[in-house]
Structures are given as structure tokens and as C-alpha cells.
Design a protein around this motif. Sequence first.
Motif, PDB file in Angstrom:
ATOM      1  N   SER A 171       0.831  -1.205   0.000  1.00 45.41           N
ATOM      2  CA  SER A 171       0.000   0.000   0.000  1.00 45.41           C
ATOM      3  C   SER A 171       0.858   1.245   0.000  1.00 45.41           C
ATOM      4  CB  SER A 171      -0.912   0.017   1.234  1.00 45.41           C
ATOM      5  OG  SER A 171      -1.489   1.302   1.395  1.00 45.41           O
ATOM      6  N   LEU A 172       0.554   2.195  -0.868  1.00 46.07           N
ATOM      7  CA  LEU A 172       1.274   3.478  -0.855  1.00 46.07           C
ATOM      8  C   LEU A 172       1.089   4.207   0.476  1.00 46.07           C
ATOM      9  CD1 LEU A 172       0.630   5.113  -4.353  1.00 46.07           C
ATOM     10  CD2 LEU A 172       2.775   4.146  -3.487  1.00 46.07           C
ATOM     11  N   LEU A 173      -0.037   3.935   1.160  1.00 46.64           N
ATOM     12  CA  LEU A 173      -0.312   4.640   2.423  1.00 46.64           C
ATOM     13  C   LEU A 173       0.718   4.326   3.504  1.00 46.64           C
ATOM     14  CD1 LEU A 173      -4.204   4.297   2.771  1.00 46.64           C
ATOM     15  CD2 LEU A 173      -2.898   6.246   1.917  1.00 46.64           C
ATOM     16  N   ARG A 180       7.676   8.324   0.273  1.00 49.46           N
ATOM     17  CA  ARG A 180       6.457   8.171  -0.533  1.00 49.46           C
ATOM     18  C   ARG A 180       6.698   8.684  -1.946  1.00 49.46           C
ATOM     19  NH1 ARG A 180       0.926   8.432   1.003  1.00 49.46           N
ATOM     20  NH2 ARG A 180      -0.363   8.659  -0.840  1.00 49.46           N
ATOM     21  N   GLU A 184       6.539   6.392  -5.271  1.00 51.65           N
ATOM     22  CA  GLU A 184       5.637   6.759  -6.375  1.00 51.65           C
ATOM     23  C   GLU A 184       6.416   6.957  -7.679  1.00 51.65           C
ATOM     24  OE1 GLU A 184       2.330   9.332  -6.051  1.00 51.65           O
ATOM     25  OE2 GLU A 184       1.986   8.910  -3.926  1.00 51.65           O
ATOM     26  N   PHE A 195      -0.679  -2.906  -6.397  1.00 50.34           N
ATOM     27  CA  PHE A 195      -0.750  -2.705  -4.956  1.00 50.34           C
ATOM     28  C   PHE A 195      -1.478  -3.856  -4.293  1.00 50.34           C
ATOM     29  CE2 PHE A 195      -0.447   1.171  -7.288  1.00 50.34           C
ATOM     30  CZ  PHE A 195       0.718   1.683  -6.761  1.00 50.34           C
ATOM     31  N   GLY A 196      -1.064  -4.149  -3.061  1.00 53.71           N
ATOM     32  CA  GLY A 196      -1.674  -5.246  -2.325  1.00 53.71           C
ATOM     33  C   GLY A 196      -0.786  -6.469  -2.385  1.00 53.71           C
TER      34      GLY A 196
END
Lengths: 271, 271
Positions: A171-173, A180, A184, A195-196
Amino acid sequence: MESPISATGRVSLTETAEFAAALARRAGGHALRSFREPMDVEVKGDESPVTIADREVEKLMRDAIRERFPGHGIFGEEYGQAGMDADCIWVVDPIDGTRSFITGWPIWGTLLALTCSGRSEIGVIEMPALSERWIGTRAQGTLFEARDGTRQSARVSGCTQLSHARFYTTSLLFFEGRTRERVEAIAQAVHTPRFGGDCYIYGLLASGHVDLIIENRLQPYDFMATIPVVEGAGGVITDWAGQPLDMGSGGEVIVASTPELHARALDMLCA
Amino acid sequence: MESPISATGRVSLTETAEFAAALARRAGGHALRSFREPMDVEVKGDESPVTIADREVEKLMRDAIRERFPGHGIFGEEYGQAGMDADCIWVVDPIDGTRSFITGWPIWGTLLALTCSGRSEIGVIEMPALSERWIGTRAQGTLFEARDGTRQSARVSGCTQLSHARFYTTSLLFFEGRTRERVEAIAQAVHTPRFGGDCYIYGLLASGHVDLIIENRLQPYDFMATIPVVEGAGGVITDWAGQPLDMGSGGEVIVASTPELHARALDMLCA
């Protein structure tokens, strides 16, 4: 690898890997019974969710390990550390991907690793809801077992270029600030950013379907089982300083199908 | 729904849904043969990847539809539009989630919808690599068929609060600027934010495992099949203005298990 033999006087690496694979399969089958059923979800101190299934399955695994290898230590996500002064330590994650588990998402795994003298020698990624599994031994390679029961050697891709790479991160979060931005930028530079995934993406990388993984905030029980799977298939897995991972690693992980791709991604990540 | 009957004089809604389910299953099985096999990946004008499997499977579906319903139109991802002046139009996505397909990730689907007078009446989400499927008819509800062949009615959760919601969106990278900030704020406000999924998350929402989905950049062939699945299970699916989706919708989709949750999320998204 001598350690399991010397610690018990009884078993070989092959037998130990078979024990690990059978135990992960049994434990995963137990967890599967609770999947998509109504359940209570607690939130732990680190904000990760936990279900009753996590605890039951870890207990099952700890009991089986203690019975077979009484001299070994155990480190599990839910019940912590026991016998950590032993040379051989089993690292257990009953349900890796609890957020998947609680959203009906079939991509969660049961992880089991055997570490000897701090190195991860055997790792199993068991995917109960998919009925797929990877059994990795650093010394003897990595096996992938498909849903239909067929087994084949897992081998990483030959990808060396970021622009060709299929890239995953959970996850980017989980990334903040400058990190970050860099992650990205890597996601923009690769062929396919995704993602995931949690443990599953390490198996896909071992089988040549994914080329690059970057993650942070991991615990030893999240990554120790993935090391023999990745290394047994010819891949490179390190921390963000390019150093081998061990029980004391800080939770930042980078995995690539080739040393060239690993170096290129690390350059962008830590420029 | 009268339209398939009036257009052909032969078949009922139930028979048409059975035809759709059987065709999606056959098409998905065809796509599955190429999964995790070496393949050439092209990148189309909109930057979405496409494989030879996408084209072969869509052709199979178009041929079968034309044979059974010669008076109906067809709109597919790969081969475009035919007979769009017909009242009944089939909407086809041979492989929804090609990025999953090309990274060995089993969560990709074959989508098939029947729209009549602009409304989506029948929708099938077929998950070939998982052997799971949802068959939705707006008028008769949504069926989920599990890997073991058991069928059950799908029903959404009763979740009304963002703080309890299990939330999915395919990728944060698809949102920009102020919209990205709002989607990230929603991801922080929910119980569990998750990324990835394509068509599968609509099925999980229909079955009560997921409560909220927000997406953009979708095409009619991405969402027309999901509408009867979600609505047949009692959920709410609209565009970001809260309006029903149709073939002319702009690609922004919000789906919730309850009207209350839908309104709360829409407030945050378009404040």
C-alpha cells in the motif's frame, strides 16, 4: 544446513521442510474454516487487526513445533517469543494479510520459517484460500505447488530493467514524505505498478510473474518465510541498505528478480 | 424485464441469465489457459495492456452472442461497438484486470452484461482463476457460486458508518490533485482501506465482505456487468453525482452497501 540435525539428532533438511510444509498446510486449512464467516475483529496496539482464527492457528502451529522440535525456539505474531536462545528458531505468522482475510479477499497466507544461526533456511508460503503454496529451502531451491497438486521448481524472471518490471507494494499509504515520493516515482518508472498482496507477491516473484517488490513496516514474521522462497528461486532479497535480512532487520524490504534490477531500484529508493 | 423476450420472441430473463453465466464461464475457461503462460503484452492507446487472450476470448463471446441473439448489439473492450441501435446490447470485457493477468495475480475476471433500453439487467462476474462467480439480475437478485459449486443468494452488509467500512479502490495512482486528497481522507476515515481488485471487489461487496468502493477512469465494459450484481444484492451503485450509471456515464463510480454509507462517502468525495 546442519542445524536441525544437530539440534535434534534426528532429521534432515528435506524431512524438516516436509514437516514445515505439512504443518503450514494443516494450519492454513484450519484458518480457512473461519474465512468469510462472521467474526470478531480486534485492533492491536500497532493497529493491525487480529481475529480469533489468528490465535487458534498460531497455537496449533506452536504445539506441533514444540512436540517435534522441543529444543527449538518459536517466534510468532500473536504469542511472541519462546526459547529465543536456541540456535534454531521457527518464525510463525498464522494469517499474513489479516486485512485481506477480514474483507473476504482470498489472498492471505500462513507463513512458517526455520531460522538457524540467524539465517532463514526453510520458508513456506501457504495460500489456503487459493490452494497454492511455495516451499523454499535456500540450499535446495523452491517448489511451487499449484491448485491441481502439480509441483514445479520456481524460478525468478530475468528482468533487469525498471521499465520492464512488474512491481508490487502492499500500500502506498504505508510510505510517508520523501520515501512516498520515491516509491511513487518507482511506480511511475516501472512497466506495471500494482498494490496489495502481502506474502503472495513474494511467491509470484519466485515463480517469475513479478519482478520487483518494495515494502516497509514489516515484522520478522512477515518476511522470514519469504527469504528462502525468493533465494531458492534465484532472486535477491535485502533491506533498504542492501544488507541480508535477519530477525533484527528494521522492516524495510526490497526484492528483485536480478541483482541488476535490485541495484537500479535501490538507487531510486535511496538516492 | 421484457426486452430480451420482445427482441427474440424466444427467451425469458432466467434463460438469458443462464446463457450469460454459461458463456462467461466458457470464455473465462478459455482465458485461463493463457494465464501464467509466456505471452506478448501490447500497450494500447489508453495505456492499458492487452494480450492475445483478450482478443481471442472476446471473439468467442461475440460469436456466441450473435448466434443466439442476432438482433442484439454488442459492445466489447477489444473489438468495439456493433448494432448499437438495438434495444438490447451485450457489454463484454474478456479479461477485466489485465494488469493482474500479466502479473500472475489470480484476481481478474470475465465480465458480461445485458443492457435493455440503456439499463443493465443481467450481469456476470466470472473469476476463472478462482473458480468463483456472481450472476446478478436486477429483477431476481444475485447468486454467488463458490469454488465447490455451492450457490447462495448474495446480500450486501448493513454497514452505514464510514468508521466501520471495509473500503476498496483499485489504485490511488488513478486519482490526482484535490480528488486524490479526498480519496486518501476517505481511506484514513474507514475501518480498513484496501487497494486493487477490479471487478472482484464488486462481487465481494455484493456478498457482504466489502462495504464501499470508489473508482474512476472506468469504461462501460468495466462497470455495466457489476450493476445488476450489486443492485440484485441490495447495494447502491451510482456515478459521483449520485446518478444511475449507464453506457454514457463518465467512468466515476461509487458503490456502497447501504444508502446511508453511500451518502456519507459521497459527501466526503465531492464536498
